[in-house]
Design a protein around this motif. Sequence first.
Motif, short mmCIF file in Angstrom:
data_model
loop_
_atom_site.label_atom_id
_atom_site.label_comp_id
_atom_site.label_asym_id
_atom_site.label_seq_id
_atom_site.Cartn_x
_atom_site.Cartn_y
_atom_site.Cartn_z
N SER A 70 37.86 -29.01 19.02
CA SER A 70 38.27 -30.15 18.24
C SER A 70 39.93 -30.27 18.13
O SER A 70 40.65 -29.39 18.32
N ASN A 71 40.33 -31.21 17.67
CA ASN A 71 42.07 -31.35 17.48
C ASN A 71 42.26 -32.04 16.27
O ASN A 71 41.33 -33.07 15.60
N PHE A 72 43.45 -32.01 15.79
CA PHE A 72 43.80 -32.75 14.55
C PHE A 72 45.36 -32.70 14.86
O PHE A 72 46.25 -32.01 15.38
N ASN A 73 46.15 -33.57 13.95
CA ASN A 73 47.44 -33.72 13.92
C ASN A 73 47.95 -33.09 12.60
O ASN A 73 47.63 -33.28 11.58
N ALA A 74 49.10 -32.27 12.77
CA ALA A 74 49.33 -31.56 11.99
C ALA A 74 51.01 -32.16 11.46
O ALA A 74 51.73 -32.34 12.56
N LYS A 75 51.40 -31.85 10.20
CA LYS A 75 52.97 -32.13 9.91
C LYS A 75 53.33 -30.96 9.16
O LYS A 75 52.91 -30.56 8.07
N VAL A 76 54.22 -30.11 9.68
CA VAL A 76 54.90 -29.03 9.05
C VAL A 76 56.40 -29.29 9.20
O VAL A 76 56.80 -29.77 10.17
N PRO A 77 57.04 -28.56 8.27
CA PRO A 77 58.61 -28.72 8.11
C PRO A 77 59.28 -27.71 8.77
O PRO A 77 60.48 -26.94 8.48
N ILE B 116 50.10 -22.68 14.15
CA ILE B 116 50.84 -24.13 14.49
C ILE B 116 52.24 -23.81 14.40
O ILE B 116 52.87 -23.31 13.59
N LEU B 117 52.79 -24.18 15.73
CA LEU B 117 54.16 -23.96 15.85
C LEU B 117 55.19 -24.94 15.41
O LEU B 117 56.21 -24.77 15.41
N GLU B 118 54.66 -26.19 15.55
CA GLU B 118 55.45 -27.20 15.17
C GLU B 118 54.47 -28.60 14.67
O GLU B 118 53.29 -28.62 15.14
N SER B 119 54.97 -29.46 14.25
CA SER B 119 54.10 -30.80 13.95
C SER B 119 53.80 -31.36 15.44
O SER B 119 54.28 -31.35 16.36
N GLY B 120 52.55 -32.29 15.14
CA GLY B 120 51.96 -32.79 16.31
C GLY B 120 50.57 -32.51 16.49
O GLY B 120 49.88 -31.86 15.55
N ARG B 121 50.01 -32.80 17.56
CA ARG B 121 48.69 -32.41 17.99
C ARG B 121 48.21 -30.95 18.07
O ARG B 121 49.05 -30.15 18.76
N ASN C 237 45.42 -23.57 19.13
CA ASN C 237 46.12 -23.62 20.26
C ASN C 237 46.12 -22.43 21.22
O ASN C 237 47.15 -21.85 21.66
N ASP C 238 44.95 -21.90 21.38
CA ASP C 238 44.57 -20.77 22.18
C ASP C 238 45.02 -19.57 21.87
O ASP C 238 45.05 -18.90 22.69
N VAL C 239 45.21 -19.37 20.59
CA VAL C 239 45.67 -18.12 19.96
C VAL C 239 44.96 -17.69 18.96
O VAL C 239 44.40 -18.63 18.06
N GLU C 240 44.25 -16.68 18.87
CA GLU C 240 43.32 -16.25 18.01
C GLU C 240 43.96 -15.99 16.41
O GLU C 240 44.96 -15.25 16.50
#
Length: 258
Positions: free
Chosen positions: A112-119, A46-51, A23-26
């Motif tokens: 590239s991108n992927f979908n994450a699911k985090v609590p 990864i700040l939250e769930s989603g792309r 997400n553009d953060v090293e």
Amino acid sequence: MSEQSYYMLDLSALMCYFEIRVNDVEVFAFNVDGQTSTDIPINQGILESGRQEIEVRVLPLQGNNTLHKEAYIRYKVVVFDVSSGDYKYMEQFDNHQTLPVKGEIPVVVHKSNFNAKVPYRIEAWQNGIDLKHADFDIKPKLIEAYEKLSRYIEEGNYTAFIDAMRKREENIATAMYLSENEANQRISRLVDDFQSGFRVAPISDNVIVELSAYGKVATLKRMNGMSALFLENEDTQEELVLQPTFYIPEGKTEFEII
């Protein structure tokens, strides 16, 4: 206990200096004069769930201006559940590889991108001002922020240093599922290093401002791509690199660490 999804980049690299951005953060950078394979945790980006967006930058080996003709990065995202204390495999995403180097070029970029699911959901730089369009020169203000942090270390004012780093450390602890004790140990180890012969190097005049997080985060880099804030131990010839990231929250005028 609910799942604690832990995202790793399974990566192989050859003859390059590379940077990994989420997400553009090293989240990681390394000089590979040879070949390496490693697993890189990326939850801190990864700040939250989603792309989620991954950007891999393949750059010349330090000291060179163009890419080695065989330079490449190969990577894939692998997910584990760490809620039990162990790494329980969950899934993996597609393999990716950078394009072959053609001619004398300075960089190859792969996204590239992927979908994450985090609590969790982390409040980080989302509410920062757009530094790309700031109506002031951000470099001197950013240098001032770095020098302020440096003085805390030089003067042994570790309480002020910890307070300045607090939000960043809390966010890292949340994303990496660290216990309170583990989070405290991260800072304690730094302070121990500060007290064991390391001295802060002055901020160089020729530092470069690097923007990330889509223009909302700023850092200072040396000409070799490393952070402008580092400490040196003359006895051991070691270098301790600190990588604070700064933003200006909306409604404020001064840089804060995030």
